[in-house]
Design an enzyme around this catalytic site. Structure first.
Site: not given
Length: 864
Positions: A425-427
């Site tokens: 999740l790009c996290n």
């Protein structure tokens, strides 16, 4: 009902303040959520082939982007057709109109966030990431000594990336307490270097909201440090469903970044909101573009004068996307008319998120085990908008506690027209922390093949990614109910099962039935239609599979990636055939039996000089991606070949061939019995395989462009039994149209059926699960069974119409899940024991034919 608040609360929270009932707004303003129909424009190159006869879309990925309203697009279209907008850098009337509109929208955007234009300036950028980089570049260029950078562990990847520009190093704060402690000690540290602290207002992973008070606390402390500590707030996730109040300039971040498409769905535009008192960090920014300077000297003296009129004048390089900015005006107006305020949206989504969280949290298997592992912060409360936004992060477990792969869930959801997000999740910090991965762990898994966006769902017994549901202004109760019912139908185990596998249980029959090859198919062009071997025709088989199987593919002319039916279902209507009498690959396009089919022929011979003069065989080597592997293929450069496929599919592509003397790809499933012996021999069918194969690794099988193994086998009885399950499901759900599937959807090379001779025909579905090896044909050619074939949503594409449906994947997910993988069919390869020196000159031995008898050998350990 679990997790439902009182009716009074529902009336207060659900759609409160909206212009009308949320369902009515959806019906009128969001037609893209309605059930899709078949749509393909033969005359348009970039047309798409979409779902037919499916339910309304359940969209739960608003953190990626929310949806744009129909009236927004209509309003913007009216603007464009009613006015003439010129380049803002000119002095014409049309250009000045654009300039005025841009200035007006800039002011409107500041007021949307209650930012006083005397205290703040707004810079239009492409997106939040572009705004972050603009700040980072300004910090880097402001001092020769470099700057120090600190960021919160919940930061988006784009925030983490700033650390690479921080020459003074930086720090990842792994908790709120660490941040608070650092802030409290700021006044004790005397330093002349610039410092930047960045964090998200809301985690884009799990919706946890971080304290906005940090910005004021840091500002209060930095007075003793000469004002050299700046704050950067990533508000992109927060502002999608919540108001951002910058009315108190003393408490506001120095820099706030956001993306407008997260709020309105359109236009694709971002913003950097700068406190004017902090704008000095951009004074020494090195780069300048058109429109940001008052004068530039290029001859002799290299000098320029930057604009000083405003911060945005100095930072908006080149011509602004003025049409998008004008569209933003329509977005503000439409949004306010439909939803009233961001506070209304916040209340609406908070109520739905709490309801969704509670219902998922309450799900249990028959044995009391939780179905959902929910990832929340101990500081979060779905009732408190200051601590939690409308995002749910979770993974699923079966009744035995084993993890269910995120990719399977997302694919099955997509087949049910439910759109969610999965992965890291790009996290990176939030995801790894929630899943318990350390840095060394992830480095080890990276070495083992883990990549962002891949299908390595579970490694070392832990999930590698997370499922995310995110809500938006137009989310309704039906969306919530649909997703929970989806989980209940496919992942909540109501009764005890063996390995969560609902299937006939067979013992090895005492009197073993005989099987025969019912059909024999190869797929000359990867992911296109089959060529059925005619009855009575013996067909060569090699270690790489059937001759000519997956020797060609279609590659995108821009990316070089091989096309597949999952993205382009219409490929099923491309039908190749092998004409050995004329040595050509013949390709037709269109539905079988249609009168408007087109025809293309290319030579099977690799060195056909006559054909080369027509440019059909003038090829260039090009790197292509096939099933995650980088391979070298030879692309046909003839425009006629490219047009033939591009016009039919609506995508710029051309034909390519797996070349001779190339590095053969290998499949790694279960190790076959026997040792590899390098061999060279004369081909029965000219040019059908690379002619100089190298010995493969001992545990791998050579393949061409097929996905996982040389040969795929399915059983007719298993297909029949699957269809019985589909029909039973259909009757249970009172569905109308038959959803039974043909064996073709499994794209097998060999379909076997029980023999009618010697024994009464008694179908035994899934008996092939117990096969360890096979002997086929009069020569008893031996094949090793390598393992079961893991299935994806591609099996839902009707191979005769190119239309995508939800079966058989939906039923397979319920009835054929083994070791948390959805399987159907068996991978095979020619046994290495067959490849002996004595057989090199006996090419006729290595052939198969429809009707050949198949004699299986059964595994004692039932290893699948």
């Amino acid at each position: 009902m679990v997790g439902v608040t009182s009716c009074e609360d529902e009336v207060l929270e659900y759609g409160r303040g909206y212009s009308e009932d949320v369902d009515s707004i959806r019906e009128r303003e969001y037609p893209q959520l309605k059930g899709a129909s078949l749509s393909f424009d033969e005359g348009h190159l970039y047309s798409s082939f979409v779902l037919i006869g499916v339910a309304d879309t359940t969209y739960l990925d608003h953190a990626g982007t929310t949806l744009y309203a129909k009236s927004l697009i209509e309003s913007f279209s009216q603007e464009l057709t009613s006015n003439l907008f010129g380049n803002p850098h000119s002095l014409s009337a049309s250009s000045q109109l654009s300039t005025r509109r841009v200035d007006d929208v800039r002011l409107r955007a500041l007021r949307f966030f209650k930012a006083d234009p005397e205290e703040f300036d707004l810079v239009f950028v492409a997106n939040a990431t572009a705004a972050i980089k603009l700040v980072a570049d300004g910090m880097r260029d402001s001092t020769r000594q470099g700057f120090w950078y600190g960021y919160h562990v919940d930061a988006h990847t784009s925030l983490v990336g700033v650390r690479e520009l921080a020459e003074k190093g930086g720090r990842c704060f792994t908790s709120d307490d660490e941040v608070e402690d650092w802030i409290s000690r700021l006044s004790d540290v005397r330093s002349e270097s610039l410092k930047l602290f960045a964090y998200p207002a809301q985690s884009n992973m799990n919706g946890r909201r971080l304290p906005l008070s940090w910005c004021k606390k840091i500002r209060n402390q930095r007075g003793t440090l000469g004002g050299n500590v700046y704050t950067l707030l990533d508000a992109a996730s927060l502002v999608s469903t919540s108001p951002l109040d910058l009315s108190d300039a003393s408490a506001a971040p120095d820099f706030t970044v956001l993306s407008f498409y997260k709020i309105f769905g359109f236009p694709d535009l971002g913003a950097l909101i700068v406190r004017k008192s902090s704008g000095q960090i951009f004074e020494h920014r090195r780069y300048f573009g058109g429109g940001t300077v008052d004068m530039v000297l290029t001859r002799g003296l290299q000098w320029h004068a930057k604009k000083q009129s405003s911060i945005h004048d100095r930072l908006e390089d080149g011509t602004l996307p003025f049409h998008d900015i004008i569209a933003l005006d329509s977005a503000f107006a439409t949004h306010e008319r439909l939803f009233g305020s961001m506070q209304n949206i916040s209340s609406h989504t908070r109520f739905l998120a709490k309801r969704l969280y509670d219902r998922l949290n309450a799900l249990r298997h028959f044995n009391g085990q939780r179905v959902c592992e929910l990832y929340t912060s101990p500081l979060s409360d779905y009732n408190q908008p200051s601590t939690q936004g409308p995002i749910i992060a979770f993974n699923l477990r079966n009744s035995q506690g084993s993890w269910i792969g995120k990719s399977e869930v997302e694919r099955l959801a997509a087949m049910k027209n439910i759109q969610i997000r999965s992965g890291s999740l790009c996290n990176p910090g939030g995801t790894s922390g929630s899943l318990g991965w350390t840095g060394p762990d992830l480095l080890q898994q990276f070495s083992a093949g883990l990549r962002c966006g891949d299908d390595h769902d579970v490694m070392d017994g832990r999930p590698t990614g997370i499922l995310r549901l995110s809500l938006g202004a137009m989310t309704n109760l039906k969306d919530i109910n649909t997703f929970v019912e989806f989980v209940e139908e496919f992942y909540v185990e109501k009764v005890a099962t063996t390995d969560y596998l609902v299937t006939p249980v067979h013992s090895v029959p005492l009197q073993q039935p005989r099987f025969y090859i019912e059909s024999l198919s190869l797929y000359p062009i990867k992911s296109c239609g089959p060529f059925r071997v005619p009855e009575g025709k013996r067909w060569e088989v090699r270690r790489e599979g059937l001759a000519w199987d997956r020797e060609w593919c279609l590659i995108h002319q821009g990316t070089g990636a091989a096309l597949n039916q999952k993205k382009y279902p219409r490929m099923a209507l491309i039908r190749p055939s092998i004409d050995l009498d004329r040595n050509v690959l013949r390709v037709t396009c269109g539905e079988p039996g249609s009168t408007d089919q087109k025809l293309l022929e290319v030579s099977l011979l690799r060195e056909d000089t006559q054909l080369a003069t027509t440019s059909l065989c003038q090829r260039t080597s090009k790197s292509s991606t096939v099933c995650g592997d980088q391979v070298t293929v030879q692309a046909y450069t003839s425009p006629s070949v490219a047009h033939f496929f591009s016009d039919f599919l609506g995508v710029p592509c051309t034909l390519a061939r797996f070349p001779p003397h190339s590095s053969t790809r290998y499949a790694s499933l279960r190790k076959p019995q026997g040792a590899w012996t390098q061999y060279l021999r004369k081909f029965v069918m000219p040019g059908s395989f690379p002619q100089d194969p190298s010995p493969p690794p001992t545990e791998k099988n050579p393949i061409l462009l097929s996905n996982e193994s040389p040969i795929l086998l399915v059983s007719r009885s298993s297909v029949n039994y699957l269809n019985e399950n589909i029909k039973a499901n259909q009757k249970k759900n009172r569905a109308g149209t038959s959803k039974a599937v043909a064996a073709d959807v499994f794209r097998a090379n060999i379909v076997v059926a029980e023999s009618l001779t010697d024994l009464p025909k008694v179908e035994q579905p899934y008996i092939e699960d117990q096969w360890e090896s096979l002997k086929i044909g009069p020569e008893k050619l031996r094949f090793d069974v390598l393992g079961s074939c893991q299935r994806c949503q591609m099996v839902c594409i009707d191979q005769f119409t190119g239309v995508r449906r939800d079966e058989p994947f939906s039923t397979l997910a319920k009835t054929r899940k083994i070791n948390n993988k959805i399987v159907f069919g068996r991978h095979c390869s020619l046994s290495a024991s067959e490849v002996t020196q004595e057989q090199h000159d006996n090419a006729e031995r290595w052939t198969l034919m429809v009707g050949d008898i198949v004699t299986p050998s059964y595994a004692h350990d039932h290893d699948l």
